[in-house]
Design a protein around this motif. Structure first.
Motif, mmCIF file in Angstrom:
data_model
loop_
_atom_site.group_PDB
_atom_site.id
_atom_site.type_symbol
_atom_site.label_atom_id
_atom_site.label_comp_id
_atom_site.label_asym_id
_atom_site.label_seq_id
_atom_site.Cartn_x
_atom_site.Cartn_y
_atom_site.Cartn_z
ATOM 1 N N ILE A 189 0.866 -1.292 0.086
ATOM 2 C CA ILE A 189 -0.120 0.033 -0.131
ATOM 3 C C ILE A 189 0.956 1.136 0.063
ATOM 4 O O ILE A 189 2.090 1.339 0.179
ATOM 5 C CB ILE A 189 -1.058 -0.092 1.358
ATOM 6 N N TYR A 190 0.433 2.386 -0.173
ATOM 7 C CA TYR A 190 0.975 3.518 -0.107
ATOM 8 C C TYR A 190 1.470 3.826 1.432
ATOM 9 O O TYR A 190 0.842 3.545 1.966
ATOM 10 C CB TYR A 190 0.077 4.759 -0.734
ATOM 11 N N PRO A 191 2.457 4.735 1.386
ATOM 12 C CA PRO A 191 3.077 5.070 2.809
ATOM 13 C C PRO A 191 2.235 6.161 3.420
ATOM 14 O O PRO A 191 1.682 6.872 2.796
ATOM 15 C CB PRO A 191 4.701 5.829 2.396
ATOM 16 N N GLN A 192 2.026 5.662 4.684
ATOM 17 C CA GLN A 192 1.454 6.609 5.548
ATOM 18 C C GLN A 192 2.249 8.097 5.663
ATOM 19 O O GLN A 192 1.899 9.131 5.559
ATOM 20 C CB GLN A 192 1.357 6.117 6.933
ATOM 21 N N ALA A 193 3.517 7.861 5.633
ATOM 22 C CA ALA A 193 4.485 9.176 5.507
ATOM 23 C C ALA A 193 5.649 8.709 4.779
ATOM 24 O O ALA A 193 6.064 7.601 5.018
ATOM 25 C CB ALA A 193 4.697 9.815 7.088
ATOM 26 N N ALA A 194 6.497 9.391 4.277
ATOM 27 C CA ALA A 194 7.928 9.127 3.733
ATOM 28 C C ALA A 194 8.529 10.477 3.569
ATOM 29 O O ALA A 194 7.996 11.637 3.581
ATOM 30 C CB ALA A 194 7.762 8.460 2.464
ATOM 31 N N VAL A 195 10.157 10.231 3.569
ATOM 32 C CA VAL A 195 10.984 11.272 3.193
ATOM 33 C C VAL A 195 11.937 10.913 2.241
ATOM 34 O O VAL A 195 12.570 9.908 2.517
ATOM 35 C CB VAL A 195 11.714 11.898 4.553
ATOM 36 N N MET A 196 12.101 11.797 1.219
ATOM 37 C CA MET A 196 12.975 11.687 0.058
ATOM 38 C C MET A 196 14.093 12.650 0.219
ATOM 39 O O MET A 196 13.869 13.784 0.382
ATOM 40 C CB MET A 196 12.193 11.734 -1.203
ATOM 41 N N ALA A 209 20.861 20.536 -0.800
ATOM 42 C CA ALA A 209 19.939 19.789 -0.222
ATOM 43 C C ALA A 209 18.673 19.784 -0.868
ATOM 44 O O ALA A 209 17.995 21.000 -1.077
ATOM 45 C CB ALA A 209 19.980 20.210 1.070
ATOM 46 N N ARG A 210 18.262 18.604 -0.962
ATOM 47 C CA ARG A 210 16.818 18.458 -1.577
ATOM 48 C C ARG A 210 16.120 17.475 -0.726
ATOM 49 O O ARG A 210 16.403 16.351 -0.602
ATOM 50 C CB ARG A 210 16.705 17.925 -3.146
ATOM 51 N N LEU A 211 15.056 17.899 -0.001
ATOM 52 C CA LEU A 211 14.462 17.006 0.989
ATOM 53 C C LEU A 211 12.916 17.211 0.730
ATOM 54 O O LEU A 211 12.340 18.341 0.363
ATOM 55 C CB LEU A 211 14.634 17.606 2.101
ATOM 56 N N CYS A 212 12.218 16.020 0.405
ATOM 57 C CA CYS A 212 10.803 15.899 0.102
ATOM 58 C C CYS A 212 9.777 15.440 1.101
ATOM 59 O O CYS A 212 10.185 14.310 1.551
ATOM 60 C CB CYS A 212 10.414 15.556 -1.258
ATOM 61 N N LEU A 213 8.613 15.807 1.707
ATOM 62 C CA LEU A 213 7.810 15.161 2.490
ATOM 63 C C LEU A 213 6.768 14.506 1.715
ATOM 64 O O LEU A 213 6.212 15.272 0.882
ATOM 65 C CB LEU A 213 7.359 16.293 3.664
ATOM 66 N N ARG A 222 8.358 20.064 -0.690
ATOM 67 C CA ARG A 222 9.792 20.483 -0.365
ATOM 68 C C ARG A 222 9.919 21.122 1.062
ATOM 69 O O ARG A 222 9.363 21.925 1.435
ATOM 70 C CB ARG A 222 10.515 21.311 -1.492
ATOM 71 N N ALA A 223 10.809 20.186 1.904
ATOM 72 C CA ALA A 223 11.050 20.729 3.338
ATOM 73 C C ALA A 223 12.105 21.848 3.058
ATOM 74 O O ALA A 223 13.354 21.595 3.756
ATOM 75 C CB ALA A 223 11.503 19.589 4.096
ATOM 76 N N THR A 224 11.796 23.097 2.957
ATOM 77 C CA THR A 224 12.931 24.179 2.495
ATOM 78 C C THR A 224 13.591 24.558 3.831
ATOM 79 O O THR A 224 14.628 25.007 3.719
ATOM 80 C CB THR A 224 12.237 25.229 1.751
ATOM 81 N N ARG A 265 4.211 14.859 12.985
ATOM 82 C CA ARG A 265 5.187 15.250 13.369
ATOM 83 C C ARG A 265 6.348 14.275 13.793
ATOM 84 O O ARG A 265 7.371 14.371 13.192
ATOM 85 C CB ARG A 265 4.966 16.344 14.159
ATOM 86 N N ARG A 266 6.045 13.268 14.677
ATOM 87 C CA ARG A 266 6.740 12.504 15.185
ATOM 88 C C ARG A 266 7.334 11.383 13.965
ATOM 89 O O ARG A 266 8.485 11.308 13.792
ATOM 90 C CB ARG A 266 6.252 11.397 16.163
ATOM 91 N N ALA A 267 6.468 11.076 13.171
ATOM 92 C CA ALA A 267 6.706 10.121 11.810
ATOM 93 C C ALA A 267 7.894 11.206 11.021
ATOM 94 O O ALA A 267 8.831 10.537 10.731
ATOM 95 C CB ALA A 267 5.553 9.810 11.236
ATOM 96 N N PHE A 268 7.538 12.371 10.598
ATOM 97 C CA PHE A 268 8.482 13.061 9.726
ATOM 98 C C PHE A 268 9.636 13.267 10.416
ATOM 99 O O PHE A 268 10.888 13.357 9.805
ATOM 100 C CB PHE A 268 7.567 14.000 9.261
ATOM 101 N N HIS A 269 9.749 13.258 11.615
ATOM 102 C CA HIS A 269 11.000 13.607 12.527
ATOM 103 C C HIS A 269 11.858 12.454 12.179
ATOM 104 O O HIS A 269 13.040 12.677 11.872
ATOM 105 C CB HIS A 269 10.762 13.985 13.775
ATOM 106 N N ILE A 270 11.282 11.271 12.581
ATOM 107 C CA ILE A 270 12.097 9.888 12.655
ATOM 108 C C ILE A 270 12.505 9.688 11.288
ATOM 109 O O ILE A 270 13.702 9.153 10.765
ATOM 110 C CB ILE A 270 11.340 9.019 13.206
#
Length: 287
Positions: A189-196, A209-213, A222-224, A265-270
Motif C-alpha cells: 500500500i502507499y506509505p502513511q508518511a515518507a521522506v526523500m 540539499a533536496r528534501l521532500c515530505l 519540499r522541506a525548505t 510530526r513524530r513520523a516525519f522527524h524520525i
C-alpha cells in the motif's frame, strides 16, 4: 454502467490521442495500474479510454542536455537495473523498489504515476525533490511545467483535459550526492508518511540539499526550512537532528490537522533522520 459501457480507443499517433481528449470525459491508458481500478468504480468512470500503448515515440529513454528524458510508455521496471548511472540512477533504483509489486512495476509507468498524482506516490515526490520538468502535448503544441508547479491537489495537476503528458525530464544530480528514502507503510500500500533526500557534499560541506515530505499534504512538499538548515554544514549528527526538527514542523495542510498533527510530526522527524543518514553514507562513498 459497467466497464463494457466505456468506449475504448486504440490510438496509433499522438494526434489521435489529442482528438480523443478534445471530446472530454476521456482518460489515458498506458500501464493501467492506477486507472483500471478506477474504471470499475461507480461514479469515477470516464466516458472513454484512449490506449496509448501503440503510439510511436513514447517508449524512449534517453539522456540529453543533462537530463534523462522518460517517455510516457517507459515502465517502472526500466529503473531497476544500472542503465542510468550516477546519483540520479541510484535515486531511481532506490525509489522503484518501493513501488507496488513486480507485476505492477512490469506494467505501470512513471509518467502515468505522475499524471495520476496520488499524494503518497513515489514518482511525484521524486520529481518534486529533484526539480524535474514535465512535458505536455496539446492542440497548441508542447509546453513544459516544473514539477513543483505541476501537482495542485490530490489526483489533480496542471495538465489540461485536452493535453497528454508525454515526457518527464529528470536533471542529472551532481557527483557527491547521496540518496536517502525512508517510509512508514505496510507492504503493498502507499506509505502513511515518507521522506526523500538528495544531499550533495562538496569539500566536506553540504552544497545542495533536496528534501521532500511524502503524504504530508495534498501533494509532495519540499522541506525548505530543513534544507536551509543543512546548507553549509559538515553534515554532522547535530545538523541532521536540526534538519529533522525543521522538517517535522514544516507547515503543510495535513500537519495542520489537529487530529493527525502529533503522530505525523513524530513520523516525519524520525523518517527525516533516517533518510538523511542514508544520504550521508551515500555522499561519503561518492566523496
Amino acid at each position: 454502467m459497467g466497464p463494457a459501457d466505456v468506449e475504448y480507443i486504440a490510438a496509433k499517433t499522438v494526434d489521435e490521442v489529442l482528438v480523443a481528449l478534445a471530446d472530454g470525459g476521456t482518460s489515458v491508458l498506458a500501464g493501467g495500474q492506477s486507472l483500471v481500478p478506477e474504471v470499475t468504480r461507480p461514479g469515477a468512470r470516464p466516458c472513454r479510454l484512449v490506449d496509448i500503448n501503440r503510439v510511436e515515440g513514447l517508449d524512449t529513454l534517453t539522456e540529453t542536455d543533462g537530463h534523462l528524458r522518460v517517455g510516457a510508455l517507459i515502465r517502472h521496471r526500466a529503473f531497476e537495473n544500472d542503465e542510468v548511472g550516477g546519483p540520479l540512477g541510484e535515486l531511481l533504483r532506490v525509489v522503484v523498489r518501493h513501488i507496488g509489486h513486480p507485476p505492477i512495476r512490469a506494467r505501470g509507468t512513471m509518467v502515468g504515476s505522475l499524471a495520476f498524482a496520488h499524494p503518497a506516490a513515489e514518482w511525484p515526490s521524486m520529481a518534486v525533490t529533484i526539480g524535474a520538468r514535465l512535458v505536455l502535448h496539446g492542440p497548441e503544441g508542447r509546453r513544459t511545467v516544473p514539477a513543483g508547479s505541476f501537482f495542485t491537489a490530490p489526483f489533480t495537476t496542471a495538465r489540461r483535459p485536452e493535453e497528454l503528458l508525454v515526457e518527464a525530464q529528470l536533471p542529472a544530480l551532481p557527483e557527491g550526492t547521496g540518496i536517502g528514502y525512508a517510509e512508514d507503510r505496510r507492504a503493498g500500500i502507499y506509505p502513511q508518511a515518507a521522506v526523500m533526500a538528495a544531499i550533495t557534499v562538496t569539500g566536506g560541506v553540504v552544497s545542495a540539499a533536496r528534501l521532500c515530505l511524502v503524504n504530508s499534504g495534498p501533494f509532495p512538499v519540499r522541506a525548505t526550512a530543513a534544507e536551509n538548515t543543512l546548507l553549509g554544514t559538515t553534515y554532522s549528527d547535530t545538523a541532521v537532528a536540526a534538519a529533522a526538527q525543521a522538517a517535522a514542523h514544516q507547515d503543510t495542510e495535513r500537519l495542520d490537522d489537529d487530529a493527525h498533527q502529533p503522530r505525523q510530526r513524530r513520523a516525519f522527524h524520525i523518517l527525516t533522520r533516517r533518510a538523511l543518514r542514508q544520504a550521508r553514507e551515500g555522499a561519503g562513498r561518492c566523496g
